[in-house]
Design a protein around this motif. Structure first.
Motif, PDB file in Angstrom:
ATOM      1  N   VAL A  51       0.837  -1.203   0.000  1.00  0.00           N
ATOM      2  CA  VAL A  51       0.000   0.000   0.000  1.00  0.00           C
ATOM      3  C   VAL A  51       0.871   1.252   0.000  1.00  0.00           C
ATOM      4  CG1 VAL A  51      -1.871  -1.173   1.202  1.00  0.00           C
ATOM      5  CG2 VAL A  51      -0.156   0.083   2.517  1.00  0.00           C
ATOM      6  N   ARG A  52       0.254   2.309  -0.486  1.00  0.00           N
ATOM      7  CA  ARG A  52       0.865   3.631  -0.422  1.00  0.00           C
ATOM      8  C   ARG A  52      -0.051   4.536   0.383  1.00  0.00           C
ATOM      9  NH1 ARG A  52       2.052   8.183  -5.107  1.00  0.00           N
ATOM     10  NH2 ARG A  52       3.353   9.511  -3.776  1.00  0.00           N
ATOM     11  N   LEU A  53       0.493   5.147   1.413  1.00  0.00           N
ATOM     12  CA  LEU A  53      -0.252   6.056   2.274  1.00  0.00           C
ATOM     13  C   LEU A  53       0.024   7.481   1.793  1.00  0.00           C
ATOM     14  CD1 LEU A  53       0.765   4.350   5.644  1.00  0.00           C
ATOM     15  CD2 LEU A  53      -1.300   3.919   4.293  1.00  0.00           C
ATOM     16  N   ASP A  54      -0.838   7.971   0.920  1.00  0.00           N
ATOM     17  CA  ASP A  54      -0.644   9.293   0.325  1.00  0.00           C
ATOM     18  C   ASP A  54      -1.352  10.332   1.198  1.00  0.00           C
ATOM     19  OD1 ASP A  54      -0.350  11.527  -1.236  1.00  0.00           O
ATOM     20  OD2 ASP A  54      -0.780  10.496  -3.125  1.00  0.00           O
ATOM     21  N   LYS A  79      -2.729  13.588  -0.817  1.00  0.00           N
ATOM     22  CA  LYS A  79      -4.020  13.450  -1.499  1.00  0.00           C
ATOM     23  C   LYS A  79      -5.087  12.834  -0.600  1.00  0.00           C
ATOM     24  CE  LYS A  79      -1.987  12.913  -6.101  1.00  0.00           C
ATOM     25  NZ  LYS A  79      -1.902  12.040  -7.305  1.00  0.00           N
ATOM     26  N   LYS A  80      -4.690  12.461   0.622  1.00  0.00           N
ATOM     27  CA  LYS A  80      -5.609  11.843   1.580  1.00  0.00           C
ATOM     28  C   LYS A  80      -6.291  10.619   0.967  1.00  0.00           C
ATOM     29  CE  LYS A  80      -6.533  16.042   4.216  1.00  0.00           C
ATOM     30  NZ  LYS A  80      -7.565  16.971   4.765  1.00  0.00           N
ATOM     31  N   GLN A  81      -5.444   9.671   0.560  1.00  0.00           N
ATOM     32  CA  GLN A  81      -5.966   8.433   0.001  1.00  0.00           C
ATOM     33  C   GLN A  81      -4.972   7.305   0.247  1.00  0.00           C
ATOM     34  OE1 GLN A  81      -6.415   9.117  -4.205  1.00  0.00           O
ATOM     35  NE2 GLN A  81      -4.255   8.773  -4.644  1.00  0.00           N
ATOM     36  N   ILE A  82      -5.492   6.088   0.219  1.00  0.00           N
ATOM     37  CA  ILE A  82      -4.673   4.889   0.368  1.00  0.00           C
ATOM     38  C   ILE A  82      -4.922   4.008  -0.845  1.00  0.00           C
ATOM     39  CG2 ILE A  82      -4.267   2.798   1.715  1.00  0.00           C
ATOM     40  CD1 ILE A  82      -5.090   4.299   4.204  1.00  0.00           C
ATOM     41  N   THR A  83      -3.858   3.610  -1.495  1.00  0.00           N
ATOM     42  CA  THR A  83      -3.953   2.721  -2.651  1.00  0.00           C
ATOM     43  C   THR A  83      -3.052   1.522  -2.406  1.00  0.00           C
ATOM     44  OG1 THR A  83      -2.195   3.980  -3.760  1.00  0.00           O
ATOM     45  CG2 THR A  83      -4.465   4.574  -4.279  1.00  0.00           C
ATOM     46  N   GLY A  84      -3.418   0.391  -2.979  1.00  0.00           N
ATOM     47  CA  GLY A  84      -2.612  -0.797  -2.734  1.00  0.00           C
ATOM     48  C   GLY A  84      -2.891  -1.919  -3.717  1.00  0.00           C
ATOM     49  N   ILE A  85      -1.931  -2.848  -3.807  1.00  0.00           N
ATOM     50  CA  ILE A  85      -2.026  -4.023  -4.674  1.00  0.00           C
ATOM     51  C   ILE A  85      -1.882  -5.260  -3.800  1.00  0.00           C
ATOM     52  CG2 ILE A  85      -0.955  -5.287  -6.573  1.00  0.00           C
ATOM     53  CD1 ILE A  85      -0.040  -2.640  -7.722  1.00  0.00           C
ATOM     54  N   ALA A  86      -2.866  -6.146  -3.894  1.00  0.00           N
ATOM     55  CA  ALA A  86      -2.865  -7.377  -3.106  1.00  0.00           C
ATOM     56  C   ALA A  86      -2.163  -8.481  -3.886  1.00  0.00           C
ATOM     57  CB  ALA A  86      -4.296  -7.791  -2.773  1.00  0.00           C
ATOM     58  N   ASP A  99      -7.706   5.408   9.875  1.00  0.00           N
ATOM     59  CA  ASP A  99      -9.053   5.485  10.444  1.00  0.00           C
ATOM     60  C   ASP A  99      -9.818   6.709   9.954  1.00  0.00           C
ATOM     61  OD1 ASP A  99      -8.470   3.187  11.804  1.00  0.00           O
ATOM     62  OD2 ASP A  99      -7.974   4.191  13.709  1.00  0.00           O
ATOM     63  N   SER A 100      -9.094   7.740   9.491  1.00  0.00           N
ATOM     64  CA  SER A 100      -9.767   8.969   9.058  1.00  0.00           C
ATOM     65  C   SER A 100     -10.326   8.880   7.643  1.00  0.00           C
ATOM     66  CB  SER A 100      -8.788  10.147   9.136  1.00  0.00           C
ATOM     67  OG  SER A 100      -7.732   9.984   8.192  1.00  0.00           O
ATOM     68  N   LEU A 101      -9.986   7.833   6.921  1.00  0.00           N
ATOM     69  CA  LEU A 101     -10.416   7.709   5.521  1.00  0.00           C
ATOM     70  C   LEU A 101     -11.518   6.668   5.391  1.00  0.00           C
ATOM     71  CD1 LEU A 101      -6.949   7.732   3.696  1.00  0.00           C
ATOM     72  CD2 LEU A 101      -8.451   9.669   4.194  1.00  0.00           C
ATOM     73  N   GLY A 102     -12.540   7.026   4.638  1.00  0.00           N
ATOM     74  CA  GLY A 102     -13.605   6.084   4.356  1.00  0.00           C
ATOM     75  C   GLY A 102     -13.276   5.223   3.154  1.00  0.00           C
ATOM     76  N   PRO A 103     -14.143   4.263   2.845  1.00  0.00           N
ATOM     77  CA  PRO A 103     -13.896   3.372   1.702  1.00  0.00           C
ATOM     78  C   PRO A 103     -13.778   4.113   0.370  1.00  0.00           C
ATOM     79  CG  PRO A 103     -15.612   2.487   3.133  1.00  0.00           C
ATOM     80  CD  PRO A 103     -15.346   3.882   3.604  1.00  0.00           C
ATOM     81  N   ASP A 104     -14.386   5.304   0.272  1.00  0.00           N
ATOM     82  CA  ASP A 104     -14.308   6.043  -0.991  1.00  0.00           C
ATOM     83  C   ASP A 104     -12.927   6.642  -1.225  1.00  0.00           C
ATOM     84  OD1 ASP A 104     -14.748   7.704   1.215  1.00  0.00           O
ATOM     85  OD2 ASP A 104     -15.473   9.335  -0.064  1.00  0.00           O
ATOM     86  N   ARG A 105     -12.069   6.646  -0.189  1.00  0.00           N
ATOM     87  CA  ARG A 105     -10.713   7.175  -0.326  1.00  0.00           C
ATOM     88  C   ARG A 105      -9.669   6.061  -0.323  1.00  0.00           C
ATOM     89  NH1 ARG A 105     -10.848  11.578  -2.586  1.00  0.00           N
ATOM     90  NH2 ARG A 105      -8.702  11.963  -1.863  1.00  0.00           N
ATOM     91  N   VAL A 106     -10.135   4.814  -0.441  1.00  0.00           N
ATOM     92  CA  VAL A 106      -9.235   3.653  -0.418  1.00  0.00           C
ATOM     93  C   VAL A 106      -9.483   2.821  -1.668  1.00  0.00           C
ATOM     94  CG1 VAL A 106      -8.515   1.584   0.833  1.00  0.00           C
ATOM     95  CG2 VAL A 106      -9.231   3.633   2.101  1.00  0.00           C
ATOM     96  N   ALA A 107      -8.401   2.416  -2.330  1.00  0.00           N
ATOM     97  CA  ALA A 107      -8.497   1.565  -3.527  1.00  0.00           C
ATOM     98  C   ALA A 107      -7.478   0.444  -3.396  1.00  0.00           C
ATOM     99  CB  ALA A 107      -8.241   2.379  -4.792  1.00  0.00           C
ATOM    100  N   GLN A 114     -12.528  -2.736   1.737  1.00  0.00           N
ATOM    101  CA  GLN A 114     -11.771  -1.671   1.072  1.00  0.00           C
ATOM    102  C   GLN A 114     -11.457  -0.538   2.057  1.00  0.00           C
ATOM    103  OE1 GLN A 114     -10.785  -1.246  -2.617  1.00  0.00           O
ATOM    104  NE2 GLN A 114     -10.730  -3.397  -2.030  1.00  0.00           N
ATOM    105  N   SER A 115     -10.955  -0.951   3.214  1.00  0.00           N
ATOM    106  CA  SER A 115     -10.614   0.030   4.245  1.00  0.00           C
ATOM    107  C   SER A 115      -9.593  -0.584   5.195  1.00  0.00           C
ATOM    108  CB  SER A 115     -11.864   0.455   5.016  1.00  0.00           C
ATOM    109  OG  SER A 115     -11.516   1.303   6.097  1.00  0.00           O
ATOM    110  N   LEU A 116      -8.663   0.246   5.644  1.00  0.00           N
ATOM    111  CA  LEU A 116      -7.668  -0.197   6.625  1.00  0.00           C
ATOM    112  C   LEU A 116      -8.017   0.281   8.030  1.00  0.00           C
ATOM    113  CD1 LEU A 116      -4.284   0.350   4.714  1.00  0.00           C
ATOM    114  CD2 LEU A 116      -5.762  -1.661   4.759  1.00  0.00           C
ATOM    115  N   ALA A 117      -9.200   0.815   8.197  1.00  0.00           N
ATOM    116  CA  ALA A 117      -9.617   1.290   9.517  1.00  0.00           C
ATOM    117  C   ALA A 117      -9.685   0.119  10.492  1.00  0.00           C
ATOM    118  CB  ALA A 117     -10.972   1.981   9.417  1.00  0.00           C
ATOM    119  N   GLY A 118      -9.061   0.271  11.649  1.00  0.00           N
ATOM    120  CA  GLY A 118      -9.058  -0.768  12.674  1.00  0.00           C
ATOM    121  C   GLY A 118      -8.010  -1.839  12.464  1.00  0.00           C
TER     122      GLY A 118
END
Length: 411
Positions: free
Chosen positions: A171-174, A177-184, A269-277, A242-246
């Motif tokens: 993952v990249r913690l940007d 841009k307040k977003q998290i992107t990642g490749i599984a 925790d501050s980002l919702g699923p719409d800010r995570v890919a 699609q979230s890393l919260a918790g």
């Protein structure tokens, strides 16, 4: 006969009697036709030319006839000569016109060729400059300093289960841009594991998280030097939601400090699923005996690599490629060298044993002339002798044969 008719007849007869009589016998007879007499060159009273003197030209009917034929012949020859002259003049004019046309055409072709050559030369020059600038930019982006700077935003989430294998989430913690992107990346993805060769990606965790970091970094072309370990169920829940919260509250192992872990958890925790890919790495199954491996299709995530990390698929030539051989006979020593080189932004193509284990000195063989990569590796390892040995093989830029002078774990 009626009186009127008799009257008209008497008038006509009277008129005829009043006309003058015509004397038929006095009418002159037509003159007899005259013909030209044949003339002779000798006439009465004409002096004859002396013997041997040139004869005068004859005159007369036949002479004039012959002269008329000669005149016609002369006039015909004159007409022929004039026609020939006109034809020759036209031919000369046509040749001159063709010559002028060919000269103009040659000048036009030459001018066009010069223009085309100028355009091609300019395009080649621009292309060469662009390639040089792109290469310089790629080299700067692949420099150890740039790679380490980029790695500050990268994190490897390791989901493991003793019975179900180990999966990875790069993952990249940007924060900008307040977003998290990642490749599984699944456990069965087949890739180069430093010190082990081509194996399942999940097997890298058996040698420790540092080996997993090197494996994923080497494959994606992006440096990962920080990790967190969670159980497999927590890992799967993060992918599904699609979230890393918790997630960071359930970390079992990490190389992050407490402050870094806390700051990362607050950001996630501050980002919702719409800010995570979070996207899975496309793979193709490969059956090898009773084992099933998955060949990663890295080109199918090229857009994600370019957008999220700035890595362009197919541009690996900007990174130094290395093959590492264990020439000291120490288990794991090739993997240790490979991990150090990967952390410096290099790409390890393969790790294997050398032809023998009695190398006293580490050899760094440069396969390309004009490169300073050998000296760079020498500085990273702290040991080694650089040898320039150009080769036509395109497997790697550098071959490192690790000798007994290298001490594992010494930075």
């Amino acid at each position: 006969m009626s009186a009127s008719r008799r009257q008209r007849r008497r008038v006509r007869d009277d008129d005829l009697r009043e006309q003058a009589p015509v004397d038929i016998g006095s009418e002159p007879s037509p003159a007899a036709p005259t013909y030209p007499r044949r003339r002779s060159g000798r006439t009465s009273g004409q002096a004859q030319p002396e013997h041997g003197a040139p004869a005068e030209p004859r005159r007369g009917y036949r002479t004039s006839k012959r002269s008329t034929k000669a005149g016609k012949r002369a006039r015909r020859q004159q007409r022929i000569a004039r026609a020939r002259t006109e034809v020759e003049e036209r031919v000369r004019s046509a040749r001159a016109a063709v010559g002028r046309f060919l000269k103009a055409l040659a000048r036009g072709i030459l001018a066009s060729a010069l223009v085309v050559a100028l355009v091609i030369g300019s395009a080649m020059a621009i292309n060469a400059v662009a390639r040089h600038l792109a290469k310089r930019a790629a080299e700067r982006a692949a420099s150890p300093e740039a790679v380490k700077e980029q790695a500050k935003d990268n994190l490897l989430v390791i989901g493991t289960d003793p019975n179900a294998g180990t999966d990875f989430l790069a993952v990249r913690l940007d924060r900008g841009k307040k977003q998290i992107t990642g490749i599984a990346i699944s456990d069965g993805a087949f890739m180069e594991v430093p010190g082990q060769g081509f194996e399942r990606a999940g097997d890298s965790f058996k040698a420790g998280p540092e080996t997993s970091l090197a494996t994923i970094s080497n494959y994606l072309g992006v440096l990962f030097d920080r990790y967190v370990v969670v159980d497999k169920q927590t890992y799967q829940d993060a992918l599904t939601s699609q979230s890393l919260a918790g997630l960071f509250e359930k970390v079992t192992d990490t190389n992050l400090s407490e402050s870094e872990l806390k700051r990362t958890a607050e950001f996630a925790d501050s980002l919702g699923p719409d800010r995570v890919a979070l996207a899975p790495l496309p793979v193709r199954p490969i059956n090898m005996g009773d084992q099933t491996y998955f060949e990663p299709q890295r080109d199918k995530i090229s857009d994600l690599l370019l957008a999220w990390w700035g890595v362009k698929v197919g541009a690996e030539e900007a990174r130094v490629s290395v093959v590492v051989y264990n020439g000291a006979g120490v288990p794991g020593i090739a993997g240790d060298v490979a991990q150090r080189l990967i952390r410096e932004g290099m790409r390890v193509v393969d790790t294997k044993n050398a032809d023998r284990f009695d190398y006293a000195q580490t050899l760094i063989v440069e396969q390309r002339e004009g490169s300073d990569a050998g000296e760079q590796i020498q500085r990273i390892l702290g040991v080694g002798k650089v040898i320039v040995q150009p080769s036509d093989q395109d497997v790697a830029d550098i071959i490192v044969i690790v000798g007994r002078d290298y001490k594992p774990g010494k930075e």
